[in-house]
Write an enzyme that holds these catalytic residues in place. Structure first.
Site, PDB file in Angstrom:
ATOM      1  N   HIS A 153       9.562  -9.296  30.906  1.00 37.77           N
ATOM      2  CA  HIS A 153       9.533  -8.856  32.298  1.00 37.77           C
ATOM      3  C   HIS A 153       8.281  -9.413  32.998  1.00 37.77           C
ATOM      4  O   HIS A 153       8.366  -9.931  34.121  1.00 37.77           O
ATOM      5  CB  HIS A 153       9.522  -7.325  32.339  1.00 37.77           C
ATOM      6  CG  HIS A 153       9.342  -6.741  33.701  1.00 37.77           C
ATOM      7  ND1 HIS A 153      10.399  -6.394  34.516  1.00 37.77           N
ATOM      8  CD2 HIS A 153       8.222  -6.431  34.407  1.00 37.77           C
ATOM      9  CE1 HIS A 153       9.941  -5.900  35.660  1.00 37.77           C
ATOM     10  NE2 HIS A 153       8.613  -5.912  35.616  1.00 37.77           N
ATOM     11  N   GLU A 154       7.136  -9.326  32.341  1.00 37.61           N
ATOM     12  CA  GLU A 154       5.887  -9.823  32.944  1.00 37.61           C
ATOM     13  C   GLU A 154       5.883 -11.344  33.060  1.00 37.61           C
ATOM     14  O   GLU A 154       5.408 -11.897  34.055  1.00 37.61           O
ATOM     15  CB  GLU A 154       4.684  -9.343  32.127  1.00 37.61           C
ATOM     16  CG  GLU A 154       4.539  -7.830  32.012  1.00 37.61           C
ATOM     17  CD  GLU A 154       4.481  -7.136  33.361  1.00 37.61           C
ATOM     18  OE1 GLU A 154       4.076  -7.777  34.355  1.00 37.61           O
ATOM     19  OE2 GLU A 154       4.847  -5.949  33.430  1.00 37.61           O
ATOM     20  N   HIS A 211       7.744 -12.301  36.090  1.00 40.10           N
ATOM     21  CA  HIS A 211       6.937 -12.168  37.303  1.00 40.10           C
ATOM     22  C   HIS A 211       6.130 -13.438  37.547  1.00 40.10           C
ATOM     23  O   HIS A 211       6.044 -13.944  38.673  1.00 40.10           O
ATOM     24  CB  HIS A 211       5.978 -10.978  37.183  1.00 40.10           C
ATOM     25  CG  HIS A 211       6.562  -9.666  37.607  1.00 40.10           C
ATOM     26  ND1 HIS A 211       7.166  -9.477  38.829  1.00 40.10           N
ATOM     27  CD2 HIS A 211       6.625  -8.462  36.970  1.00 40.10           C
ATOM     28  CE1 HIS A 211       7.575  -8.226  38.935  1.00 40.10           C
ATOM     29  NE2 HIS A 211       7.269  -7.596  37.822  1.00 40.10           N
ATOM     30  N   GLU A 213      11.030  -6.282  41.272  1.00 35.64           N
ATOM     31  CA  GLU A 213      11.179  -5.666  39.954  1.00 35.64           C
ATOM     32  C   GLU A 213      12.578  -5.895  39.392  1.00 35.64           C
ATOM     33  O   GLU A 213      12.749  -6.152  38.195  1.00 35.64           O
ATOM     34  CB  GLU A 213      10.870  -4.170  40.022  1.00 35.64           C
ATOM     35  CG  GLU A 213       9.402  -3.844  40.192  1.00 35.64           C
ATOM     36  CD  GLU A 213       8.530  -4.479  39.134  1.00 35.64           C
ATOM     37  OE1 GLU A 213       8.843  -4.343  37.927  1.00 35.64           O
ATOM     38  OE2 GLU A 213       7.552  -5.143  39.494  1.00 35.64           O
TER      39      GLU A 213
END
Length: 292
Positions: free
Chosen positions: A146-147, A150, A223
């Site tokens: 997930h990071e 980003h 997100e």
């Protein structure tokens, strides 16, 4: 939440310092020959301060994050956990097509992680000790993916540009409010009195908080995209498992006070929801499950 919170706090602090400095130096002149507002000059000044604040915040984001969280970069892995962490980030970064980020650990009991940096090929990915202690490896993979998403999506750069636009209008409107109060309420006829500086700074802080709703909307939107990217990098089941674990750990009654204030668990109330940096975990999980 930490990524957005650290950036916004730094941005507000830089804006305040720039505004006071320019005012004391007399650089922020915005009066025309008749003593009215020169809107062109004001807009240019607002844009310089606004984008300056956001871009400086972006450039400082890695340094600020390390100092404010106490994150320690893993230069040479000292145990199997650190080696696995670095190799997992390396593998995911290669899959995402970005440069290897710095990998760091910071001491905190909350289950959390964040990524930041102005360059997608020179970013920072940090995880808390609480996350390492309370999540399984497959769940941690989902969080890291997930990071990394980003970073690959360039979210920090886009955030800085949006923040720059928001800052510009906040500064522009706050100076107009200060001018009105100084001229109409305090009857200042020449130049500006102390009321202008005090009123404009107070208005800037209040408008800045309200304008953060736009930044938070962007954060919530991103997100979902980062979750989808994380599912591609680590697998949808691992991404869902990570969010499910976060949901268990972030029940309202379990939240530390400093996190509860920012509504990370998704709280109730429409007004509060406008200031949330993340959508409710239930919505994020449902979005992933809805993907065929």
């Amino acid at each position: 939440m930490k990524r957005i919170f650290l950036f916004v706090v730094t941005n507000l602090a830089i804006l305040l310092v720039l505004s006071i400095t320019l005012r004391l130096l007399g650089v922020d002149r915005m009066l025309d020959a008749q003593g009215g507002i020169d809107f062109n000059s004001l807009l240019i000044m607002a844009a310089v301060i606004g984008f300056g604040g956001s871009l400086i915040s972006l450039a400082m984001s890695k340094w600020t994050a390390k100092r404010m969280t106490g994150a320690v970069v893993i230069e040479q892995p000292s145990d199997p956990t650190e080696r696995w962490l670095v190799e997992t980030v390396r593998r995911q970064a290669e899959l995402a097509g970005i440069g290897m980020p710095e990998v760091a650990i910071y001491d905190a009991p909350d289950v959390n992680a964040f990524a930041t940096g102005m360059n997608r090929n020179d970013a920072l990915v940090a995880v808390s000790t609480g996350l390492l202690q309370n999540m399984r490896k497959d769940e941690i993979e989902g969080v890291l993916a997930h990071e990394i998403s980003h970073v690959a999506n360039g979210d920090m750069v886009t955030l800085a540009l949006i923040q720059g636009v928001v800052n510009t209008f906040v500064i522009f409107l706050s100076r107009i409010i200060g001018h009105f109060v100084d001229r109409v309420v305090f009857k200042t006829e020449r130049d500006y009195g102390p009321a202008f500086m005090i009123t404009s700074l107070v208005a800037q802080m209040v408008l800045g908080i309200l304008a953060s709703m736009i930044v938070m909307w962007f954060s919530r939107h991103r997100e979902f995209r980062a979750d989808a990217g994380g599912a591609q990098l680590a697998g949808r089941n691992k991404m869902i498992a990570a969010l499910e674990r976060l949901k268990q750990r972030h029940e309202p009654s379990q939240l530390p006070e400093r996190l509860a204030a920012f509504g990370i668990s998704g709280g109730e109330g429409r007004f509060k929801a406008l200031f949330m940096s993340h959508p409710p975990l239930e919505e994020r999980i449902a979005a992933l499950r809805a993907v065929a």
